[in-house]
Scaffold this motif. Structure first.
Motif, PDB file in Angstrom:
ATOM      1  N   TYR A  48      18.488  40.994 -28.055  1.00  0.00           N
ATOM      2  CA  TYR A  48      18.573  39.814 -27.462  1.00  0.00           C
ATOM      3  C   TYR A  48      19.292  39.871 -26.249  1.00  0.00           C
ATOM      4  N   PRO A  49      18.981  39.370 -25.255  1.00  0.00           N
ATOM      5  CA  PRO A  49      19.781  39.253 -23.950  1.00  0.00           C
ATOM      6  C   PRO A  49      21.053  38.908 -24.395  1.00  0.00           C
ATOM      7  N   TYR A  50      22.097  39.312 -23.757  1.00  0.00           N
ATOM      8  CA  TYR A  50      23.560  39.219 -24.122  1.00  0.00           C
ATOM      9  C   TYR A  50      24.021  38.329 -22.768  1.00  0.00           C
ATOM     10  N   GLN A  51      24.496  37.498 -22.624  1.00  0.00           N
ATOM     11  CA  GLN A  51      25.033  36.750 -21.376  1.00  0.00           C
ATOM     12  C   GLN A  51      26.537  37.103 -21.339  1.00  0.00           C
ATOM     13  N   ALA A  52      26.671  38.176 -20.441  1.00  0.00           N
ATOM     14  CA  ALA A  52      28.258  38.443 -20.288  1.00  0.00           C
ATOM     15  C   ALA A  52      28.913  37.502 -19.344  1.00  0.00           C
ATOM     16  N   GLY A  53      30.180  37.612 -19.830  1.00  0.00           N
ATOM     17  CA  GLY A  53      30.984  36.506 -18.846  1.00  0.00           C
ATOM     18  C   GLY A  53      31.284  37.257 -17.354  1.00  0.00           C
ATOM     19  N   THR A  54      31.703  36.493 -16.442  1.00  0.00           N
ATOM     20  CA  THR A  54      31.975  37.371 -15.166  1.00  0.00           C
ATOM     21  C   THR A  54      33.072  36.995 -14.716  1.00  0.00           C
ATOM     22  N   ARG A  55      33.787  37.910 -13.885  1.00  0.00           N
ATOM     23  CA  ARG A  55      34.870  37.695 -13.042  1.00  0.00           C
ATOM     24  C   ARG A  55      34.845  36.640 -12.012  1.00  0.00           C
ATOM     25  N   HIS A  56      35.858  35.839 -11.925  1.00  0.00           N
ATOM     26  CA  HIS A  56      35.718  35.036 -10.686  1.00  0.00           C
ATOM     27  C   HIS A  56      35.762  35.842  -9.397  1.00  0.00           C
ATOM     28  N   PRO A  57      34.910  35.423  -8.548  1.00  0.00           N
ATOM     29  CA  PRO A  57      35.033  36.017  -7.239  1.00  0.00           C
ATOM     30  C   PRO A  57      36.259  36.281  -6.677  1.00  0.00           C
ATOM     31  N   LEU A  58      37.427  35.402  -6.673  1.00  0.00           N
ATOM     32  CA  LEU A  58      38.569  35.457  -6.048  1.00  0.00           C
ATOM     33  C   LEU A  58      39.345  36.511  -6.843  1.00  0.00           C
ATOM     34  N   SER A  59      39.171  36.840  -8.227  1.00  0.00           N
ATOM     35  CA  SER A  59      39.800  37.632  -9.074  1.00  0.00           C
ATOM     36  C   SER A  59      39.206  38.977  -8.615  1.00  0.00           C
ATOM     37  N   ILE A  60      37.951  39.192  -8.490  1.00  0.00           N
ATOM     38  CA  ILE A  60      37.394  40.525  -7.920  1.00  0.00           C
ATOM     39  C   ILE A  60      37.885  40.897  -6.740  1.00  0.00           C
ATOM     40  N   VAL A  61      38.159  39.946  -5.727  1.00  0.00           N
ATOM     41  CA  VAL A  61      38.689  40.395  -4.568  1.00  0.00           C
ATOM     42  C   VAL A  61      40.216  40.668  -4.335  1.00  0.00           C
ATOM     43  N   LYS A  62      40.786  39.901  -5.326  1.00  0.00           N
ATOM     44  CA  LYS A  62      42.125  40.145  -5.474  1.00  0.00           C
ATOM     45  C   LYS A  62      42.577  41.464  -6.187  1.00  0.00           C
ATOM     46  N   LYS A  63      41.745  41.846  -7.063  1.00  0.00           N
ATOM     47  CA  LYS A  63      41.710  43.101  -7.911  1.00  0.00           C
ATOM     48  C   LYS A  63      41.614  44.140  -6.753  1.00  0.00           C
ATOM     49  N   GLU A  64      40.369  44.314  -5.890  1.00  0.00           N
ATOM     50  CA  GLU A  64      40.130  45.057  -5.266  1.00  0.00           C
ATOM     51  C   GLU A  64      41.275  45.495  -4.045  1.00  0.00           C
ATOM     52  N   ILE A  65      41.857  44.259  -3.555  1.00  0.00           N
ATOM     53  CA  ILE A  65      42.751  44.434  -2.532  1.00  0.00           C
ATOM     54  C   ILE A  65      44.024  44.977  -3.124  1.00  0.00           C
ATOM     55  N   CYS A  66      44.484  44.679  -4.423  1.00  0.00           N
ATOM     56  CA  CYS A  66      45.584  45.433  -4.970  1.00  0.00           C
ATOM     57  C   CYS A  66      45.361  47.020  -5.476  1.00  0.00           C
ATOM     58  N   ASN A  67      44.165  47.094  -5.793  1.00  0.00           N
ATOM     59  CA  ASN A  67      43.554  48.582  -5.967  1.00  0.00           C
ATOM     60  C   ASN A  67      44.047  49.520  -4.793  1.00  0.00           C
ATOM     61  N   ILE A  68      43.433  48.978  -3.747  1.00  0.00           N
ATOM     62  CA  ILE A  68      43.517  49.694  -2.501  1.00  0.00           C
ATOM     63  C   ILE A  68      45.002  50.055  -2.213  1.00  0.00           C
ATOM     64  N   PHE A  69      45.804  48.862  -2.329  1.00  0.00           N
ATOM     65  CA  PHE A  69      47.298  49.106  -2.103  1.00  0.00           C
ATOM     66  C   PHE A  69      47.913  50.009  -3.151  1.00  0.00           C
ATOM     67  N   ASN A  70      47.661  49.897  -4.434  1.00  0.00           N
ATOM     68  CA  ASN A  70      48.075  50.698  -5.489  1.00  0.00           C
ATOM     69  C   ASN A  70      47.949  52.145  -5.126  1.00  0.00           C
ATOM     70  N   ARG A  71      46.717  52.351  -4.517  1.00  0.00           N
ATOM     71  CA  ARG A  71      46.421  53.926  -4.354  1.00  0.00           C
ATOM     72  C   ARG A  71      47.335  54.498  -3.104  1.00  0.00           C
ATOM     73  N   LEU A  72      47.933  53.454  -2.368  1.00  0.00           N
ATOM     74  CA  LEU A  72      48.871  53.897  -1.255  1.00  0.00           C
ATOM     75  C   LEU A  72      50.404  53.956  -1.844  1.00  0.00           C
ATOM     76  N   GLY A  73      50.507  53.631  -3.234  1.00  0.00           N
ATOM     77  CA  GLY A  73      51.960  53.753  -3.910  1.00  0.00           C
ATOM     78  C   GLY A  73      52.471  52.314  -3.955  1.00  0.00           C
ATOM     79  N   PHE A  74      51.669  51.086  -3.479  1.00  0.00           N
ATOM     80  CA  PHE A  74      52.470  49.957  -3.501  1.00  0.00           C
ATOM     81  C   PHE A  74      52.194  49.364  -4.988  1.00  0.00           C
ATOM     82  N   SER A  75      53.180  48.629  -5.709  1.00  0.00           N
ATOM     83  CA  SER A  75      53.113  48.343  -6.920  1.00  0.00           C
ATOM     84  C   SER A  75      53.244  46.786  -6.618  1.00  0.00           C
ATOM     85  N   ILE A  76      52.442  46.019  -7.741  1.00  0.00           N
ATOM     86  CA  ILE A  76      52.212  44.618  -7.838  1.00  0.00           C
ATOM     87  C   ILE A  76      53.422  43.872  -8.076  1.00  0.00           C
ATOM     88  N   ALA A  77      53.764  42.650  -7.290  1.00  0.00           N
ATOM     89  CA  ALA A  77      55.162  42.068  -7.423  1.00  0.00           C
ATOM     90  C   ALA A  77      54.504  40.620  -7.451  1.00  0.00           C
TER      91      ALA A  77
END
Ligand code: DAH
Length: 339
Positions: free
Chosen positions: A94-123
């Motif tokens: 049966y097709p399973y309707q998965a939930g989605t992340r909110h677009p702002l959460s997607i973008v926030k996460k991506e921004i944080c991930n990029i800075f994480n890779r440079l050694g920045f931690s989340i505050a």
């Protein structure tokens, strides 16, 4: 004998069988020729004549009850077998309707991930703030217009308690507590007293980065910006810095990227300039460092701040800012594949 009948009657309800073998064992134990019922029937002969009527009735009831229980257990088995028999293991799921992340959460996460890779931690910091962390510590002049009720939501004006208007307040909170080196990325919601329209809202989101250490220079800032822009918008992205002003940075700049829609050739989105504005940044003002108890002769640093909605718009071309907070699933489902 009545006692034995009573005991057995009590047991009937609890009888269970997990397999055909168990069911058959039950049948043998209770209903077969050598089972409990047969044995009771044999003993029945010895019951005194005046008791025969009552005992006989009870015995019959027990027998029926047992038979019924056995039938229900058997039926349950047969049904289950019928169902398993119909099971088609080759049928598509049966097709399973998965939930989605909110677009702002997607973008926030991506921004944080990029800075994480440079050694920045989340505050993170509080959304209900005081004047010190949002304005005074960040070198805002006493008569700065942002301190006006027309621009800022006050919770208690006399106590100078307000909703933060930018995530730069987290800079102060961290610098007050932590000794350098400091390398943080601070995502969060901010509030401004604005009329709601397709391009403005009374709340939105920002991400702020701060790096404080010995010998941090404008070149470090530029390199960080370049890395971020290329990671977020693609390897061909060009950046340009224009001089600007923020009370908490000196010098201050605004960063543009080459328009990611037309590739810099010029289109309505970039107003035919080939560039779109992305964020504010600069070297942390010595006053800000001193306000937070950091020796500005020993340490320097850079800060930058960007709007998450703006970044999401550049990525997904959402034309109306209000879409982000309306919870319309037709809008939200479009981001199913974005992560
Ligand atoms: N706080 C600024 C705003 O809300 C954005 C900003 C500009 C943050 C420059 C910074 C910075 O850290 O250096 O508009």
């Amino acid at each position: 004998m009545i006692d034995r009948i009573n005991r057995l009657t009590e047991q009937v309800e609890a009888l269970k069988a997990a397999s055909h073998e168990e069911l058959e064992a039950l049948r043998i134990k209770y209903l077969s020729k050598k089972g409990e019922i047969s044995s009771l029937m044999n003993d029945f002969r010895n019951v005194a004549a005046e008791d025969k009527r009552e005992v006989g009735q009870r015995l019959n009831e027990l027998k029926n009850k047992l038979q019924e229980k056995f039938n229900t257990l058997k039926e349950a088995f047969d049904n289950r077998e019928a169902q398993v028999g119909n099971l088609d293991l080759t049928r598509t799921a049966y097709p399973y309707q998965a939930g989605t992340r909110h677009p702002l959460s997607i973008v926030k996460k991506e921004i944080c991930n990029i800075f994480n890779r440079l050694g920045f931690s989340i505050a993170e910091g509080p959304e209900i703030e005081d004047d010190w962390h949002v304005f005074s510590s960040l070198n805002f002049a006493p008569d700065h217009p942002a301190r006006d009720m027309q621009d800022t939501f006050f919770i208690a004006h006399d106590l100078e308690i307000l909703l933060r208007t930018h995530t730069s307040s987290v800079q102060t909170r961290v610098m007050e507590k932590q000794t350098p080196p400091i390398r943080i990325i601070c995502p969060g919601r901010v509030y401004r007293n604005e009329a709601i329209s397709y391009r403005a809202h009374c709340f939105f989101h920002q991400a702020e980065a701060l790096y404080i250490d010995k010998n941090v220079s404008f070149a470090d800032l530029r390199q960080t910006l370049m890395f971020f822009a290329r990671e977020f918008f693609g390897a061909d992205t060009k950046i340009r810095l224009r001089p600007s002003f923020f009370p908490f940075t000196e010098p201050s700049a605004e960063m543009d990227i080459s328009c990611n829609l037309c590739g810099g050739k010029g289109c309505p989105f970039c107003k035919h300039t080939g560039w779109v504005e992305i964020l504010g940044c600069g070297m942390v003002h010595p006053n800000v460092l001193e306000n937070c108890g950091i020796d500005s002769k020993e340490y320097t640093g850079f800060a930058l701040g960007m709007g998450i909605e703006r970044m999401a718009n550049l990525k997904f071309q959402v034309k109306d800012l209000r879409m982000f907070s309306e919870n319309d699933v037709r809008f939200l489902r479009q981001f199913e594949s974005a992560y």
